[in-house]
Design an enzyme around this catalytic site. Structure first.
Site, PDB file in Angstrom:
ATOM      1  N   LYS A   1     -14.254  45.951  44.828  1.00 28.36           N
ATOM      2  CA  LYS A   1     -14.074  47.253  45.017  1.00 28.36           C
ATOM      3  C   LYS A   1     -15.438  48.213  45.327  1.00 28.36           C
ATOM      4  O   LYS A   1     -16.503  47.763  45.037  1.00 28.36           O
ATOM      5  CB  LYS A   1     -13.581  47.957  43.660  1.00 28.36           C
ATOM      6  CG  LYS A   1     -13.449  49.539  43.718  1.00 28.36           C
ATOM      7  CD  LYS A   1     -12.274  49.896  44.630  1.00 28.36           C
ATOM      8  CE  LYS A   1     -12.227  51.393  44.759  1.00 28.36           C
ATOM      9  NZ  LYS A   1     -11.293  52.042  45.616  1.00 28.36           N
TER      10      LYS A   1
ATOM     11  N   CYS B   1     -14.924  56.253  53.492  1.00 28.45           N
ATOM     12  CA  CYS B   1     -14.155  56.751  52.338  1.00 28.45           C
ATOM     13  C   CYS B   1     -13.600  58.129  52.673  1.00 28.45           C
ATOM     14  O   CYS B   1     -14.259  58.946  52.475  1.00 28.45           O
ATOM     15  CB  CYS B   1     -14.598  56.655  50.855  1.00 28.45           C
ATOM     16  SG  CYS B   1     -13.438  57.071  49.595  1.00 28.45           S
TER      17      CYS B   1
HETATM   18  C1  SIN Z   1     -10.691  55.244  47.571  1.00 28.00           C
HETATM   19  O1  SIN Z   1     -11.194  54.502  46.336  1.00 28.00           O
HETATM   20  O2  SIN Z   1     -10.773  56.180  47.455  1.00 28.00           O
HETATM   21  C2  SIN Z   1     -10.611  54.324  48.524  1.00 28.00           C
HETATM   22  C3  SIN Z   1     -11.970  53.614  49.317  1.00 28.00           C
HETATM   23  C4  SIN Z   1     -12.101  54.218  50.653  1.00 28.00           C
HETATM   24  O3  SIN Z   1     -10.880  54.220  51.131  1.00 28.00           O
HETATM   25  O4  SIN Z   1     -13.035  53.699  51.152  1.00 28.00           O
END
Ligand code: SIN
Length: 310
Positions: free
Chosen positions: A45, A131
Site C-alpha cells: 500500500k 493519488c
Molecule cells: C488511495 O489510497 O486513495 C488510493 C491510492 C491511489 O490512488 O494512489
C-alpha cells in the site's frame, strides 16, 4: 511450455503478474497472501511517513464494470512496510518486492526516500505521483514542472531502483511532454496507470461513496482502453532502459496479453484482485499461457510492444 518470466533493470521475476498498490497490500497478513499466490512480486500500500486512517467509509465500492474508490491513503506507515520488506529480503533472497510511497508535500517525499536510501532495503520503490483521493492535494504528475523538480532532487541522493506511478494522460501533447521529462532521469520504470481520478457513480439518486461528495478513482473495465493507450504511448516514447508496468482493467489472460502487446514488462491487477482474491494470479497465468501457446510464443519478449497498426 511458455514462460511468463520477465525482467526490470536486470532483476528477474518468475511471473509478470502482481497486485496493484491499494489491493491486498495494507497489512503483512494481506501481503502474505500475495506472496503465497502465483504472483511474481507484490507492491505495498502506498506508505506515508506517518500512518493514516484515510477517508471516511464507505470509500470503496465494486460495480458491475469495475470499482470506484476514495480511500485517502490509509496505511500503516513507511516504517511498517520498510521493516517488513527488509525481513522478507532475508527469507526470500532470490525475490524482489516493491515499496510504494508518497508524501503529502515534497518535503515528506524526500524525507521518506532518504530513509529508504539509508535503509537495507534493496528492492524497487514505486513513487506514487498520482493519488487522486486526498482532499486538497493534487495529482502531482499532472503538474510537469513540479514533477520535474521532484525527480531532479530525488535522483541527486536516491541511488536505488525507483519508478513512478502515473495518472492517466489523455492528450498526445501531454504524452510527449511527460516522456521528455521522464527520459532525463534514470527511472527503473513508469507504472501506467493509477485509477482515472474523480469519476462519479450514481445509484438511484445518490452517489455511492462518502468522501468528496462521491467523487473517486475509477478502476476495472472503465479504464482498460485508457490504460493500454498510456502503456503504449510511453513504451513508444521512453528510453528503452525505462520499463513499463501496465495497470488497469486486467481481469483475464487476454487483458494481460494486451498490456504486454502494448509494451508492459510487468502487469498489475487491482479491481479484479479485490473481487476475486489472490487465486486470480493462477487463473490469469494459465489463461495467458494458453494464449501464448495458441500463438506459438514461448516468452513475453516475443510479443512485448509488438502491437500491429492498420
Ligand atoms: C488511495 O489510497 O486513495 C488510493 C491510492 C491511489 O490512488 O494512489
Amino acid at each position: 511450455m511458455p514462460t511468463t518470466q520477465t525482467t526490470i533493470q536486470h532483476v528477474s521475476f518468475e511471473n509478470c503478474l502482481m497486485n496493484a498498490a491499494g489491493v491486498y497490500c495494507y497489512s503483512k497478513e494481506e501481503l502474505e497472501q500475495v506472496i503465497n499466490s502465483s504472483a511474481g512480486s507484490f507492491v505495498t500500500k502506498t506508505a506515508t511517513l506517518e500512518a493514516r486512517l484515510g477517508n471516511p467509509e464507505p470509500r470503496y465500492i465494486n460495480t458491475s464494470l469495475g470499482s470506484i474508490n476514495s480511500m485517502g491513503l490509509p496505511n500503516l506507515s513507511l516504517h511498517y512496510y520498510l521493516e517488513y520488506l527488509i525481513e522478507l529480503q532475508e527469507i526470500y533472497k532470490e525475490r524482489t518486492y516493491f515499496l510504494s510511497l508518497t508524501g503529502l508535500n515534497q518535503e515528506d517525499i524526500h524525507k521518506s526516500l532518504k530513509q529508504v536510501q539509508e535503509s537495507e532495503f534493496n528492492g524497487f520503490v514505486e513513487l506514487n505521483l498520482s493519488c487522486p483521493n486526498v482532499p486538497g492535494k493534487p495529482q502531482i504528475a499532472y503538474d510537469f514542472e513540479t514533477t520535474d523538480n521532484i525527480l531532479k532532487q530525488v535522483f541527486s541522493y536516491y541511488k536505488k531502483p525507483l519508478g513512478i506511478k502515473l495518472p492517466p494522460y489523455f492528450d498526445i501533447v501531454h504524452f510527449d511532454q511527460a516522456a521528455e521529462i521522464f527520459n532525463r532521469y534514470p527511472l527503473a520504470f513508469v507504472n501506467c496507470i493509477n485509477s482515472i481520478g474523480n469519476g462519479l457513480i450514481i445509484e438511484d439518486e445518490s452517489v455511492v461513496i462518502k468522501p468528496k461528495e462521491g467523487f473517486g478513482g475509477l478502476g476495472g473495465d472503465y479504464i482498460k482502453p485508457t490504460a493500454l493507450a498510456n502503456v503504449h504511448a510511453f513504451y513508444k516514447r521512453l528510453n528503452k532502459s525505462i520499463a513499463i508496468i501496465g495497470t488497469g482493467g486486467v481481469k483475464t489472460g487476454r487483458d494481460v496479453f494486451e498490456h504486454i502487446l502494448c509494451g508492459a514488462s510487468m502487469v498489475q491487477v487491482g479491481t479484479a484482485l479485490q473481487k476475486e482474491g489472490p487465486e486470480i494470479f493462477e487463473r490469469l497465468t494459465r489463461e495467458l499461457k494458453a494464449i501464448m501457446e495458441e500463438k506459438g510464443y514461448k516468452t513475453l519478449e516475443e510479443f512485448r510492444g509488438k502491437l500491429n497498426y492498420l
